[in-house]
Structure formats: C-alpha cells, structure tokens
Design a protein around this motif. Structure first.
Motif, PDB file in Angstrom:
ATOM      1  N   ILE A  12       1.020  -1.098   0.137  1.00  0.00           N
ATOM      2  CA  ILE A  12      -0.084   0.105  -0.123  1.00  0.00           C
ATOM      3  C   ILE A  12       0.968   1.227   0.023  1.00  0.00           C
ATOM      4  N   GLY A  13       0.548   2.151  -0.943  1.00  0.00           N
ATOM      5  CA  GLY A  13       1.375   3.258  -0.997  1.00  0.00           C
ATOM      6  C   GLY A  13       2.314   3.313  -2.390  1.00  0.00           C
ATOM      7  N   VAL A  14       2.198   2.154  -3.319  1.00  0.00           N
ATOM      8  CA  VAL A  14       3.208   2.194  -4.252  1.00  0.00           C
ATOM      9  C   VAL A  14       2.079   2.241  -5.384  1.00  0.00           C
ATOM     10  N   ASP A  34       5.609  -2.140   6.373  1.00  0.00           N
ATOM     11  CA  ASP A  34       5.529  -2.610   7.843  1.00  0.00           C
ATOM     12  C   ASP A  34       4.396  -3.547   7.748  1.00  0.00           C
ATOM     13  N   GLU A  35       4.275  -3.908   9.084  1.00  0.00           N
ATOM     14  CA  GLU A  35       3.147  -5.245   9.582  1.00  0.00           C
ATOM     15  C   GLU A  35       1.803  -5.034   8.727  1.00  0.00           C
ATOM     16  N   THR A  36       1.603  -3.799   8.269  1.00  0.00           N
ATOM     17  CA  THR A  36       0.226  -3.485   8.039  1.00  0.00           C
ATOM     18  C   THR A  36       0.132  -3.532   6.600  1.00  0.00           C
TER      19      THR A  36
END
Length: 495
Positions: free
Chosen positions: A284-286, A381-383
C-alpha cells in the motif's frame, strides 16, 4: 534555470528592446543581437503548492521582439524538425508584424492544437533543435522560441474570442470512427471532418482529451484549454461518444459491420504501466505514475472540498524514473501535500530523457534528484504500508543501443531510503484490448499495432497511429501520425 523576473518587468524590458528595432530594416546581424525573451513564470515555492499554470506566457511586446529574432531562412530548417510541418517562418513573420490572428491561422493550416503544442511539445529537440539561430550559438536553448510564440498566438486568439471554425467540405455520406480522443485521434478527426466525412470519436473515459487530460497536469496544461479545442471540433460537426470502451462496450468489427462505418482510426495510446518487478511493489503506497496522475488530473484528487477521489496521504515520496512523466508525478506530489520528494534514477543528469525545462522547474520547486541509484526492493510494515526502499548504487558503463551509457550496479552498495509512498514512472506498454478483440489486427512483439507507410493496419479500412504504434512518444509525434493516417483515410474514401 529560469530567471524569476515578474511579467511587468519583462514587458518593460521588451518595450525598450522594441523601441530599438521598430521601423528599421533588420539585417541578420541585427536580429542575432536581439536578446532572447524569457518566459515569465510563477515564483517556485508558491507555485509548488497550487495547481495553476507555472508558465505565464509572453506579453505582446515580448512576442514581437522574440519573433524579430527569426532570420526567415529560405530553406526553413525549423519546418524539417516539425512532425506536422507547421509553416514556422510564415507564422513568425506575422507575429513580428503584430498580426497575431494571422499567425495562428497560419499555424492551423497544419496544426489545430497550437495552444496545446506550444505548452507541451519538446521544441528543443524538434523545430528549435534545427533553428539556425540556435546552431549559430551552438545551443538549442538560444534558438528562436518557436513554442512560446505558438502558445502566445493561440492564447491571444482564445482570450480575445477570435477563434474561427475551420471550413468543412460538402458532405460525402461516408462515416469514420475514431477510437481514442488523444492528440492522434483529435488530429485525425479534424482532418477527416474537413474533407466532408461524418466523424464519431469513441472515448473510454468520461472526459475527452486522452493523455492531455489524464496524464499532463493542470500546472503544465490547463484542462480548459483542451476542452476549448474539443469544442472547436464539435463546432465542425465532430460527434463525441464518451464512456465507450471499444473492445468492451462494442468491438471494432461491430462498428465497421453493424454500425456502418466506412473507415476507422485506432488511437488508443500506450496506457499499460510498466513496473520494476521487485519485491514490495504490491504494498500500500506504491503507485504507477498513470494511476497517480489520473487521480490528480482527471479525477481532481487535489480538490478535497469538491472531489470524492480518495487521496493517499504521503509526506516523503520517492519517484522512480527520469522522463517527463516522472517530473509531472514528482511535482504533483508537492501539490498533493508531500513535504519531501526524491527522484531516483540509475543514470546521471546527462542521460535523463525529460525536457530540460521540466527538470529545471522540478528542481526549483524542491524536488531532490538522486542519480546513479536504483531500487531493488520496496520495504513495508506489518500493516502492508510502504516504509522505504532499498537501493543499489550504480556507475556508468558503455553506451547501450539508445546511445546512453549503461548503468552498472556496484555490488555490496545497498542502502535504504525511508519514505511512505513510491511512484513508478518507467513508461508504458500497449494495452492488449484492441488486438484481443479485433481478429486479423497485426501487432509486433511489444504489442504495438503494425502499420504501413500511410498508417494503414493489416485490416482493410482501418488505420492506427500515436503511442499504440510508436510506443510512448510525445503529443506532436502522435499528431504527426494522425495527419499521416488522415491523409490515407481521405484518399481511401475518395475511391
């Protein structure tokens, strides 16, 4: 780098220069002595947070002074560098005389989209790259500013409500389908409609303009300008059908056989983003630059009060790539709230494919360039959210097929960059939808539609052009393809 002089100061300096040359017969030496006119622009730190256009355009005085720098070469080398063969010396001569409407009418004999081309075309590599003035100075940056003059006269016409509808020949009774409303498709629509044929443009999105509305940001190309050009085509009688995805809503064979179109042009562009194929690209965020810019441009994610488009909040954005799209994405990130933006590129400044003006504007606005580096992993991260990238350092080796020196990874040079968003801007491939839904349509190994010297495909009555044939190119090259295809279509329908 731009000199940040206000528009009023530039106009005053141009008036003083104009007083020196008015009423005189200028020799080539006199013309060479006239200083090149700078483009007024917004102050960098202020403009980096707003969507309004960065370049402000020439004043009348600047335009006349700049036009008087033209040597009016008899062999017109600038025209040889123009993909659509605009009669450049002729239109510039009219600008020098103050006949701005006559100048834009001259341009429109070859190019119906001068306000767009004057803003986004890489003139320094095309018409201005062939300019005798620039060659004399041994720098395309010193050439006559053809693109800025083109923009000025187009804006003058529009802002003074002087636009005229091009003449259309008597109706032929023939119907032509244009698939895609990008620069290639709009060019074909104009030229084919001028010949008297009925033209329908099928556009998959809810707005027309192709890459000019979903890809190029508002701060480089205001969408109102694109809309005005499309309105001009509508006034000519061109019909537009939005939300029609050829290949899904209906197929090309259906348009030709069931809806009675006599010919068709495929101008669907190259809209399939390329990725790095490294670990972490699904975090998420790419984003692909396509998605990032489409959200901001077409879907107005920046307008938080009015638009319902979800916006990914990021404070440190890393952009991978160094073309014009990468510059657009990096500059857009600041306008969407980023506090730091880095561009990571595995070669050096000298090999960057982006326009020098776009690179300069990005730097002025605070974009940080990290050369000879390239991501090998995206960390999360873990999320499942992006936390940074792992890069390798590079050095340059021997030139590759493009003439650019090849980047060579330095073993053991891994290091991390903390960030919370990554934008991949490595170019686009061809969407396979047309080929998969059109039996008999030949493509090459890269998925580009193959055409002959007229732009005709392997299917009788069907032409193609623009990025779907060339791969990711420029607006003006796509328009050149469109003009070639339109000529072929008009000749085909005349028989």
């Amino acid at each position: 780098m731009e000199q940040f002089i206000c528009k009023e100061d530039l106009a005053k300096a141009a008036c003083e220069e104009l007083a020196k040359i008015e009423g005189k017969t200028l020799s080539p030496k006199d013309r060479m002595a006239i200083p090149q006119q700078e483009m007024p622009v917004q102050e960098p730190k202020a403009r980096a947070r707003v969507m309004t256009e960065v370049a402000l355009g020439y004043t009348k005085e600047q335009a006349v002074v700049e036009a008087n720098r033209c040597l009016q070469c008899k062999n017109a080398p600038c025209m040889q560098g123009c993909p659509v063969s605009v009669p450049i010396p002729s239109f510039i001569a009219k600008v020098a005389q103050g006949d701005f409407k006559g100048a834009v009418d001259t341009i429109k004999t070859a190019n119906l989209l001068p306000a767009i081309c004057g803003r986004v075309c890489p003139q320094e590599k095309q018409c201005q790259g062939q300019c005798t003035v620039g060659k004399t100075y041994k720098s395309a940056e010193k050439s006559v500013s053809i693109g800025r003059l083109e923009r000025f006269v187009a804006d003058y016409e529009r802002e003074n409500n002087l636009q005229t509808v091009p003449e259309v020949a008597p109706a032929t009774g023939k119907k032509v389908a244009i698939i895609g409303s990008g620069p290639a498709g709009l060019t074909v629509a104009a030229d084919v409609r001028r010949a008297g044929h009925d033209v329908t443009v099928f556009e998959a999105f809810h707005k027309c303009g192709g890459v000019m509305v979903y890809g190029i940001p508002e701060f480089r190309l205001p969408k109102a300008i694109v809309a005005k050009e499309i309105d001009n085509l509508k006034a000519m009688g061109v019909e537009f059908r939005n939300n029609f995805l050829v290949g899904r809503t209906g197929t090309l064979p259906q348009l030709l056989k069931e809806q009675g179109y006599d010919a068709a042009f495929i101008g669907t562009g190259a809209g399939l983003p390329k990725f790095m194929n490294i670990e972490g690209e699904n975090l998420i965020g790419v984003f692909s630059a396509n998605e990032y810019l489409t959200r901001a441009n077409l879907m107005k994610a920046y307008d938080r009060e009015k638009a319902a488009t979800p916006l990914y909040e990021a404070k440190h954005v890393v952009v991978c790539g160094a073309g014009n799209v990468a510059m657009d994405a990096a500059r857009m990130a600041y306008r969407l709230g980023a506090e730091q933006v880095d561009i990571v590129y595995r070669r050096t400044r000298n090999e960057m494919p982006a326009r020098r003006e776009e690179v300069a504007h990005a730097e002025e606005e605070g974009v940080n360039f990290r050369f000879l580096e390239n991501p090998v992993k995206i960390n999360g991260d873990e999320t499942g959210h992006v936390t940074g990238i792992t890069c390798l350092k590079y050095e340059l080796g021997e030139p590759d097929a493009s003439g650019r020196r090849s980047p060579v990874a330095i073993p053991g040079s891994e290091f991390d960059i903390a960030c919370d968003a990554v934008i991949v801007a490595l170019g686009n491939g061809s969407n396979p939808l047309m080929a998969k839904t059109t039996p008999g349509l030949d493509i090459d190994k890269k998925g580009h539609i193959t055409v002959d010297e007229t732009g005709k495909t392997s299917i009788d009555g069907v032409w193609a052009g623009g990025d779907i044939v060339l791969g990711a190119a420029t607006v003006i090259l796509a328009m050149g393809e469109g003009r070639r295809a339109a000529k072929g279509i008009n000749e085909y329908l005349a028989h």
